[in-house]
Structures are given as C-alpha cells and as structure tokens.
Design a protein around this motif. Structure first.
Motif, PDB file in Angstrom:
ATOM      1  N   ALA A 123     -35.465 -86.182 -18.210  1.00 60.44           N
ATOM      2  CA  ALA A 123     -34.984 -85.283 -17.158  1.00 60.44           C
ATOM      3  C   ALA A 123     -33.800 -85.903 -16.418  1.00 60.44           C
ATOM      4  CB  ALA A 123     -36.116 -84.964 -16.187  1.00 60.44           C
ATOM      5  N   ILE A 124     -33.914 -87.170 -16.092  1.00 61.16           N
ATOM      6  CA  ILE A 124     -32.827 -87.846 -15.379  1.00 61.16           C
ATOM      7  C   ILE A 124     -31.600 -87.986 -16.271  1.00 61.16           C
ATOM      8  CG2 ILE A 124     -32.134 -90.020 -14.303  1.00 61.16           C
ATOM      9  CD1 ILE A 124     -35.059 -90.305 -13.354  1.00 61.16           C
ATOM     10  N   ASP A 125     -31.818 -88.387 -17.519  1.00 63.54           N
ATOM     11  CA  ASP A 125     -30.687 -88.553 -18.437  1.00 63.54           C
ATOM     12  C   ASP A 125     -29.971 -87.221 -18.675  1.00 63.54           C
ATOM     13  OD1 ASP A 125     -31.245 -91.232 -18.650  1.00 63.54           O
ATOM     14  OD2 ASP A 125     -32.261 -91.078 -20.597  1.00 63.54           O
ATOM     15  N   ALA A 126     -30.738 -86.132 -18.728  1.00 62.90           N
ATOM     16  CA  ALA A 126     -30.128 -84.822 -19.001  1.00 62.90           C
ATOM     17  C   ALA A 126     -29.197 -84.409 -17.869  1.00 62.90           C
ATOM     18  CB  ALA A 126     -31.219 -83.772 -19.195  1.00 62.90           C
ATOM     19  N   PHE A 127     -29.603 -84.649 -16.637  1.00 61.61           N
ATOM     20  CA  PHE A 127     -28.763 -84.276 -15.496  1.00 61.61           C
ATOM     21  C   PHE A 127     -27.680 -85.318 -15.214  1.00 61.61           C
ATOM     22  CE2 PHE A 127     -31.869 -81.031 -14.530  1.00 61.61           C
ATOM     23  CZ  PHE A 127     -31.106 -80.051 -13.902  1.00 61.61           C
ATOM     24  N   ALA A 128     -27.890 -86.540 -15.710  1.00 61.00           N
ATOM     25  CA  ALA A 128     -26.910 -87.611 -15.500  1.00 61.00           C
ATOM     26  C   ALA A 128     -26.344 -87.578 -14.074  1.00 61.00           C
ATOM     27  CB  ALA A 128     -25.780 -87.493 -16.522  1.00 61.00           C
ATOM     28  N   PRO A 129     -27.224 -87.766 -13.081  1.00 61.71           N
ATOM     29  CA  PRO A 129     -26.806 -87.547 -11.686  1.00 61.71           C
ATOM     30  C   PRO A 129     -26.076 -88.752 -11.081  1.00 61.71           C
ATOM     31  CG  PRO A 129     -29.101 -88.198 -11.743  1.00 61.71           C
ATOM     32  CD  PRO A 129     -28.639 -88.171 -13.177  1.00 61.71           C
ATOM     33  N   ASP A 130     -24.930 -89.094 -11.655  1.00 62.78           N
ATOM     34  CA  ASP A 130     -24.214 -90.281 -11.198  1.00 62.78           C
ATOM     35  C   ASP A 130     -23.803 -90.180  -9.733  1.00 62.78           C
ATOM     36  OD1 ASP A 130     -24.431 -91.368 -13.733  1.00 62.78           O
ATOM     37  OD2 ASP A 130     -22.532 -90.535 -14.403  1.00 62.78           O
ATOM     38  N   ASN A 131     -23.448 -88.981  -9.295  1.00 59.30           N
ATOM     39  CA  ASN A 131     -23.003 -88.840  -7.900  1.00 59.30           C
ATOM     40  C   ASN A 131     -23.979 -88.042  -7.049  1.00 59.30           C
ATOM     41  OD1 ASN A 131     -22.548 -86.392  -9.128  1.00 59.30           O
ATOM     42  ND2 ASN A 131     -20.682 -85.942  -7.974  1.00 59.30           N
ATOM     43  N   GLY A 132     -25.172 -87.747  -7.595  1.00 60.06           N
ATOM     44  CA  GLY A 132     -26.177 -87.016  -6.827  1.00 60.06           C
ATOM     45  C   GLY A 132     -26.472 -85.669  -7.437  1.00 60.06           C
ATOM     46  N   GLY A 133     -27.034 -84.770  -6.623  1.00 66.67           N
ATOM     47  CA  GLY A 133     -27.341 -83.432  -7.087  1.00 66.67           C
ATOM     48  C   GLY A 133     -28.669 -83.293  -7.785  1.00 66.67           C
ATOM     49  N   LEU A 134     -29.506 -84.350  -7.762  1.00 69.78           N
ATOM     50  CA  LEU A 134     -30.812 -84.284  -8.420  1.00 69.78           C
ATOM     51  C   LEU A 134     -31.875 -84.918  -7.544  1.00 69.78           C
ATOM     52  CD1 LEU A 134     -32.492 -83.602 -10.996  1.00 69.78           C
ATOM     53  CD2 LEU A 134     -32.028 -85.947 -11.751  1.00 69.78           C
ATOM     54  N   MET A 135     -33.027 -84.257  -7.461  1.00 68.83           N
ATOM     55  CA  MET A 135     -34.249 -84.795  -6.886  1.00 68.83           C
ATOM     56  C   MET A 135     -35.369 -84.502  -7.876  1.00 68.83           C
ATOM     57  SD  MET A 135     -33.848 -83.353  -3.004  1.00 68.83           S
ATOM     58  CE  MET A 135     -32.332 -83.660  -2.057  1.00 68.83           C
ATOM     59  N   LEU A 136     -36.478 -85.185  -7.753  1.00 69.71           N
ATOM     60  CA  LEU A 136     -37.588 -84.994  -8.672  1.00 69.71           C
ATOM     61  C   LEU A 136     -38.885 -84.761  -7.897  1.00 69.71           C
ATOM     62  CD1 LEU A 136     -36.838 -87.836 -11.251  1.00 69.71           C
ATOM     63  CD2 LEU A 136     -36.355 -85.404 -11.524  1.00 69.71           C
ATOM     64  N   TYR A 137     -39.688 -83.828  -8.425  1.00 68.90           N
ATOM     65  CA  TYR A 137     -40.976 -83.527  -7.815  1.00 68.90           C
ATOM     66  C   TYR A 137     -42.029 -83.419  -8.907  1.00 68.90           C
ATOM     67  CZ  TYR A 137     -44.710 -80.911  -5.514  1.00 68.90           C
ATOM     68  OH  TYR A 137     -45.926 -80.509  -5.024  1.00 68.90           O
ATOM     69  N   ALA A 138     -43.180 -84.031  -8.673  1.00 70.06           N
ATOM     70  CA  ALA A 138     -44.295 -83.949  -9.616  1.00 70.06           C
ATOM     71  C   ALA A 138     -45.539 -83.505  -8.861  1.00 70.06           C
ATOM     72  CB  ALA A 138     -44.542 -85.302 -10.281  1.00 70.06           C
ATOM     73  N   GLU A 139     -46.123 -82.394  -9.292  1.00 69.48           N
ATOM     74  CA  GLU A 139     -47.337 -81.883  -8.641  1.00 69.48           C
ATOM     75  C   GLU A 139     -48.541 -82.227  -9.497  1.00 69.48           C
ATOM     76  OE1 GLU A 139     -47.327 -78.177  -6.387  1.00 69.48           O
ATOM     77  OE2 GLU A 139     -48.913 -77.481  -7.750  1.00 69.48           O
ATOM     78  N   CYS A 140     -49.552 -82.792  -8.853  1.00 70.34           N
ATOM     79  CA  CYS A 140     -50.740 -83.257  -9.569  1.00 70.34           C
ATOM     80  C   CYS A 140     -51.921 -82.340  -9.281  1.00 70.34           C
ATOM     81  CB  CYS A 140     -51.066 -84.698  -9.182  1.00 70.34           C
ATOM     82  SG  CYS A 140     -49.786 -85.878  -9.648  1.00 70.34           S
ATOM     83  N   GLU A 141     -52.282 -81.542 -10.276  1.00 71.90           N
ATOM     84  CA  GLU A 141     -53.456 -80.679 -10.205  1.00 71.90           C
ATOM     85  C   GLU A 141     -54.686 -81.495 -10.624  1.00 71.90           C
ATOM     86  OE1 GLU A 141     -52.777 -77.741  -9.044  1.00 71.90           O
ATOM     87  OE2 GLU A 141     -50.624 -77.559  -9.448  1.00 71.90           O
ATOM     88  N   PRO A 142     -55.882 -80.951 -10.416  1.00 70.36           N
ATOM     89  CA  PRO A 142     -57.086 -81.736 -10.731  1.00 70.36           C
ATOM     90  C   PRO A 142     -57.337 -81.947 -12.216  1.00 70.36           C
ATOM     91  CG  PRO A 142     -57.669 -79.531  -9.971  1.00 70.36           C
ATOM     92  CD  PRO A 142     -56.209 -79.697  -9.727  1.00 70.36           C
ATOM     93  N   ASP A 143     -56.550 -81.282 -13.095  1.00 65.64           N
ATOM     94  CA  ASP A 143     -56.751 -81.490 -14.529  1.00 65.64           C
ATOM     95  C   ASP A 143     -55.941 -82.648 -15.087  1.00 65.64           C
ATOM     96  OD1 ASP A 143     -54.304 -80.268 -14.207  1.00 65.64           O
ATOM     97  OD2 ASP A 143     -54.658 -78.639 -15.646  1.00 65.64           O
ATOM     98  N   ILE A 144     -55.159 -83.318 -14.259  1.00 64.64           N
ATOM     99  CA  ILE A 144     -54.371 -84.457 -14.736  1.00 64.64           C
ATOM    100  C   ILE A 144     -55.208 -85.738 -14.645  1.00 64.64           C
ATOM    101  CG2 ILE A 144     -53.292 -84.671 -12.461  1.00 64.64           C
ATOM    102  CD1 ILE A 144     -50.886 -85.935 -13.767  1.00 64.64           C
TER     103      ILE A 144
END
Length: 347
Positions: A306-327
């Motif tokens: 995900a990070i490599d695809a956006f290649a956010p060298d100057n910004g424009g990217l944040m990441l969020y991971a939601e953890c449900e009880p099945d993980i």
C-alpha cells in the motif's frame, strides 16, 4: 502550525503534502474485539504506544459508549429504532419513522441545541483543551449523517424506490436532514473546530447503490453545502466512506474533502492511486477482509504494498487498520509491527 505538537504538525504536513517526517497511522479496535481478547489485547496495545498514545492505563473491556453498539433496542434522536444482536458491533435500524409517507407531515426532526445549552459548553471546553495540548480542535457529525440517515428514516428499499421514481417528497426529507446537519456543523465551526470528521457509507462491495447521476442530483449538493461551510471556515474535512466509491471520488474532492478514507478491497489499491494521488490526502483503510485469513507475513506485505503503491514521498497518505473480533491476535501484532516499520519508520 504555531502551538501545535509534533504529531499534529506531522499530520498537517501529510494533509498538505509538505514532506511529513512519517506516515500518520492508527489502529481502530472494535468494542467486540476488546470484549473477546481482553487482557491479551491490552498487552499488545501497551507494547505499541506509538500507535496507541491515548490508551487507558486500565481498559474497561466491557464498556461500550455508543448505544448502537449495545445489545438490544434503542431509539435515536431522529426517532429511528435500532436493534443489536451482537454487542460490540454496530446494530441495524429496524424501525423507520418515515417508512409510511403519511407520517411526513407530523414528523418532528431533532432540535439543534440552543447556543447556551450545556452541550455546546462541553464542546467549547473540549476544543479549548485540544488546542492547549497542541492538537487540532476536532469536531464532526455522527456516522451516517446524510445519505445513511435518509434510508434510516425511509427504509433502504423505499429510499431506493424514492430515488428511482424521483419522488418529490424525498427532497423534503433531504432538506430536513441537511438543515439539521448544516446547523450543527456551523455551530462547531463557530466554536473553533479545526478538523471536521464525517462518515457516510456511500458504496456497496462492488458499486454505488444508486447511479452516479442520481447521487449528484440528490446528495452532492448536500455535501457541497456542508463541506463548503468547513472550507470557508478554514477547517480540514475528513470523510470516511465504506464501499465502492470510485465514480464519485472526484465529486467528493470538488465538494471540499481534504482527507478521504476509502477501503482498499471495495475500490482496488491501484484504482485509488490512479484517481486520488496528487488530488487528495488518502487515509487508506487497509483490507479488513484480509486480516482474519492472512498470515502475519502477508499482513506485512499488504502494508508495504500500500505504501509503495502511493509512493508518498511528499505526503498525501495516512493508514488506518480496523480490527474486528475475527482477526487473530497474531495478526493484530503483525499490523502493529508493520505500521511501525513501514509507516512510522521505527526499527
């Protein structure tokens, strides 16, 4: 950025594509996940303070703040009846006060609190505290504030028919919901909100539930009014929306979205890169449909891709991971480690 703490300064740099020092990343843990894993999950949270800076010293594993996540039924401020059969996950609206058009004339929408109401005093105090601590004064509306509220009120099938048949009564309901939302938003802006959070699940797994043209006819003007008020006040707009939204991303940007929180699985990682990169800051919702079944190694690969695809060298990217009880717990650990390594730059 005067008076802001290091985390807030970095966040603003990411939003504005001004070379942040790290990619802002966070993990959301559902109440049902806390109820299931309890102390074992708390050990993980405490081992990763960079991702959980606001973790309580002693977490109440059974506390559920939102009524829609509690077992049983309740009636919300729009007179919609919710039912929950799985505590800790969000319930469903089962009672629709405008399911019968005969109820429209007598329907009473919620009242915006008066200026001297204790509700607004609490909001003002919170904004002031957040600013003193170097954070952004953080406002917003409840999840499902516009589009979802319409089908909460009418029922999903009836709302779909209203759109298809161009029922003029639908415009009356839209004006009612928009008026309430706009008044609530403008009051928060008046009190000094700097970041406004909105959530409305606009897509299904594979498509929009209504055509893009109908979405532009009925809903785009609403978002344009609400987000435009935020833009005029200088507040950042963050918009969460589950589901497939590729056909209307450009519209959301036109309405004033500064940070868009879309899902990878429903939209496709590289589709999001093609449409969003350089136009809007993406708060990327990592693939929660992958998390229960992946190996820890696959979790690491997913975050890195995900990070490599956006290649956010100057910004424009944040990441969020939601953890449900099945993980599985080991995959929650893998999420923590991969976000620390690839997003936060921690060894």
């Amino acid at each position: 950025m005067e008076g802001k703490n290091e985390k807030t300064v970095n966040f603003l740099k990411a939003v504005r594509c001004k070379n942040p020092d790290w990619i802002p990343a966070r993990i959301g843990i559902m109440p049902a996940t806390w109820k299931k894993y309890r102390e074992d999950l708390e050990h993980i949270v405490k081992a990763h303070p960079a991702l959980f800076p606001d973790a309580n010293e002693n977490h109440d594993y059974d506390f559920i703040a939102q009524p829609s996540y509690r077992l049983g039924k309740y009636v919300d401020h729009w007179h919609c009846v919710w039912n929950n059969v799985e505590e800790g996950l969000e319930g469903l609206v089962v009672g629709h006060p405008l399911g019968d058009w005969d109820n429209l004339e007598s329907f009473v929408p919620p009242t915006v609190p008066s200026d001297d109401d204790a509700f607004w005093l609490d909001v003002k105090r919170r904004f002031e505290r957040e600013k003193r601590e170097g954070n952004l004064a953080h406002g917003g509306m409840e999840h499902g504030f516009m589009y979802m509220r319409l089908f909460y009120l009418r029922g999903f099938e009836y709302f779909m028919l209203d759109v298809a048949m161009k029922d003029p009564r639908l415009d009356t309901v839209i004006d009612m919901v928009l008026g309430y939302n706009l008044a609530m938003v403008k009051k928060q802006l008046e009190l000094g909100a700097e970041l406004m959070d909105f959530g409305d699940d606009l897509g299904t797994q594979r498509s929009l539930p209504i055509s893009p043209s109908d979405w532009r006819r009925y809903l785009k003007p609403c978002y344009d009014s609400i987000f435009g008020a935020c833009r005029d006040a200088g507040a950042i707009v963050r918009m969460h929306t589950d589901g497939h939204i590729l056909p209307i991303i450009d519209d959301l940007i036109e309405c004033g979205v500064d940070i868009l929180n879309p899902q990878i699985r429903a939209n496709g990682l590289y589709n999001l890169v093609d449409i969003c990169k350089g136009k809007v800051c993406v708060d990327l919702d990592l693939d929660r449909q992958l998390f229960p079944f992946a190996t820890p190694s696959q979790i690491h690969d997913h975050v890195k891709e995900a990070i490599d695809a956006f290649a956010p060298d100057n910004g424009g990217l944040m990441l969020y991971a939601e953890c449900e009880p099945d993980i599985p717990l080991e995959n929650i650990v893998a999420l923590c480690e991969s976000l620390e390594r690839y997003a936060l730059g921690m060894e």
